[in-house]
Scaffold this active site. Structure first.
Site, mmCIF file in Angstrom:
data_model
loop_
_atom_site.group_PDB
_atom_site.id
_atom_site.type_symbol
_atom_site.label_atom_id
_atom_site.label_comp_id
_atom_site.label_asym_id
_atom_site.label_seq_id
_atom_site.Cartn_x
_atom_site.Cartn_y
_atom_site.Cartn_z
ATOM 1 N N ARG A 88 29.456 21.029 42.157
ATOM 2 C CA ARG A 88 30.293 22.111 41.640
ATOM 3 C C ARG A 88 30.276 23.336 42.537
ATOM 4 N NH1 ARG A 88 27.591 23.637 36.948
ATOM 5 N NH2 ARG A 88 26.850 25.438 38.093
ATOM 6 N N TYR A 134 54.713 35.946 36.913
ATOM 7 C CA TYR A 134 54.753 34.545 36.469
ATOM 8 C C TYR A 134 54.381 34.522 34.978
ATOM 9 C CZ TYR A 134 53.045 29.645 36.488
ATOM 10 O OH TYR A 134 52.811 28.317 36.233
ATOM 11 N N ASP A 138 49.456 38.259 43.631
ATOM 12 C CA ASP A 138 49.878 36.855 43.606
ATOM 13 C C ASP A 138 50.892 36.708 44.735
ATOM 14 O OD1 ASP A 138 51.152 34.422 43.178
ATOM 15 O OD2 ASP A 138 51.102 34.584 40.990
ATOM 16 N N LYS A 189 51.727 25.046 45.317
ATOM 17 C CA LYS A 189 53.086 25.182 45.820
ATOM 18 C C LYS A 189 53.144 24.847 47.316
ATOM 19 C CE LYS A 189 54.039 26.486 41.634
ATOM 20 N NZ LYS A 189 53.897 27.846 41.144
#
Ligand SMILES: *Cc1c(COP(=O)(O)O)cnc(C)c1O
Length: 370
Positions: free
Chosen positions: A38, A91, A163, A188
């Site tokens: 992790r 967003y 962002d 994206k």
């Protein structure tokens, strides 16, 4: 050139939970590069290091999605009793995270007009810890004056979170324009092939330690397979972005002259209200833009969407495939007046003439249905 991994060019996929220690002394000293899946493997670290170099930041952490990266970035600077300013054109899921989950933990959000620039000063309070920007805005593509916002935010001790998914670090240098945390939905353009969910946050010096700590404490993680795909995507990102941008500009100009179209929302167009700031601050435009159609009956709109063959209908974007969706706005403090239906187009890597022909036959079906 590295000769790690036997000279294999790309860092292989490391799938790991347990990482074994050689002996008790090593376990006790903790002096190992990796000690639990992790908390990082060569797969995640290769990606993080590549991103840090591209962003020009100090520390990157990878997350399970773009939205996960947004939540992490905010949580690394805000706590109970703090105030957060978020751009009204963000967003939509960012808004839900703020209004529902962050509010529940005592973080209060106020939304601001994407065109406010330095006027944001009037909204800053003594407990404002962060200003969250997204430029251009989701769906409506307003370009924010990030340097002007950063100037007043920093003067009042607030951090600037950005962002930067639309521009990517290749077309907008987040840190040079005043951001403290640069956020990317790597799902994206970094991934680029519609086959991976991943995000990241990259921090400047002042924000690196808190970011890394919060990431660790929340157990945020991206798998070795997903890190591998993101790193592979990075290798071709400049070439893909150039093509996405070229195709988008041709489509945007073509659409501007169509009788069905009221206006096109794309900062690379000279007519766009954000063009000046875009030209000053950005080094390119990518493949995503908005289109306001002239008023048309819903059945004509359905005929248009349903007739398209190359443009797929679906959420997300940034892959090789062209996409189209109707847009639904969620803003609360600033107005966006649309003369007709608002849609969003992602210009993929297909041949631009084929894409135009597809839109043309879609408009033909639209007219026939009217
Ligand atoms: C898609 C998107 C996100 C969220 O990314 P996911 O990986 O889908 O969680 C965040 N910001 C912007 C601007 C986006 O377009």
């Amino acid at each position: 050139m590295s000769t790690e991994h036997f000279g294999v060019v790309n860092t292989p996929v490391y799938r790991a939970s347990t990482i074994l220690y050689r002996d008790l002394a090593t376990l006790e000293s903790g002096d190992v590069p990796y000690f639990y899946g992790r908390r990082g493997t060569p797969s995640s670290r290769s990606l993080e290091e590549a991103i840090t170099a591209i962003e020009g930041g100090v520390r990157t952490v990878v997350c399970s999605s773009g939205l996960n990266a947004i939540a992490l970035a905010i949580l690394s600077v805000c706590g109970a009793g703090d105030h957060l300013l978020v751009v009204d054109s963000c967003y939509a899921p960012t808004r839900i995270t703020c209004d529902r989950t962050l509010a529940h933990y005592g973080i209060e959000t106020t939304y601001y007009d994407p065109c406010t620039g330095g006027g944001i000063e009037a909204l800053l309070r003594s407990n404002t810890k962060a200003v969250f920007c997204e430029s251009p805005g989701s769906l409506t593509f307003e370009v924010q004056d990030v340097p002007a916002i950063a100037k007043v935010a920093h003067a009042r001790g607030a951090s600037v979170l950005l962002d930067n998914t639309w521009a990517t670090p290749l077309y907008f240098d987040a840190f040079a324009h005043g951001a403290d945390l640069s956020i990317q939905a790597a799902t994206k353009y970094v991934g680029g092939h519609a086959d991976v969910m991943i995000g990241y946050v990259c921090a400047n010096r002042g924000h690196a330690a808190r970011l890394a700590q919060t990431h660790d404490h929340l157990g945020i993680y991206a798998s070795g397979d997903d890190c591998f795909l993101a790193l592979r995507g990075l290798r071709t990102m400049p070439v893909r972005l150039k093509r996405h941008g070229e195709t988008a500009l041709v489509l945007a100009r073509w659409l501007q002259h169509r009788p069905e179209v009221s206006r096109v929302l794309y900062p690379a167009l000279e007519e766009d209200p954000g063009h000046g700031v875009w030209k000053r601050d950005f080094t390119g435009a990518t493949g995503l833009f908005g289109v306001v159609l002239k008023p048309s009956p819903h059945k004509a709109l359905a005929a248009f969407f349903d007739t398209l063959r190359l443009f797929g209908m679906g959420f997300s974007w940034g892959g090789y495939e062209s996409l189209i969706v109707p847009s639904k706005l969620h803003r609360t403090v600033s107005k966006f007046e649309a003369e007709g239906p608002l849609i969003r187009i992602h210009a993929g890597l297909e041949d631009v003439d084929d894409l135009i022909a597809d839109l043309e036959q879609g408009f033909g079906a639209m007219k026939a249905a009217q």
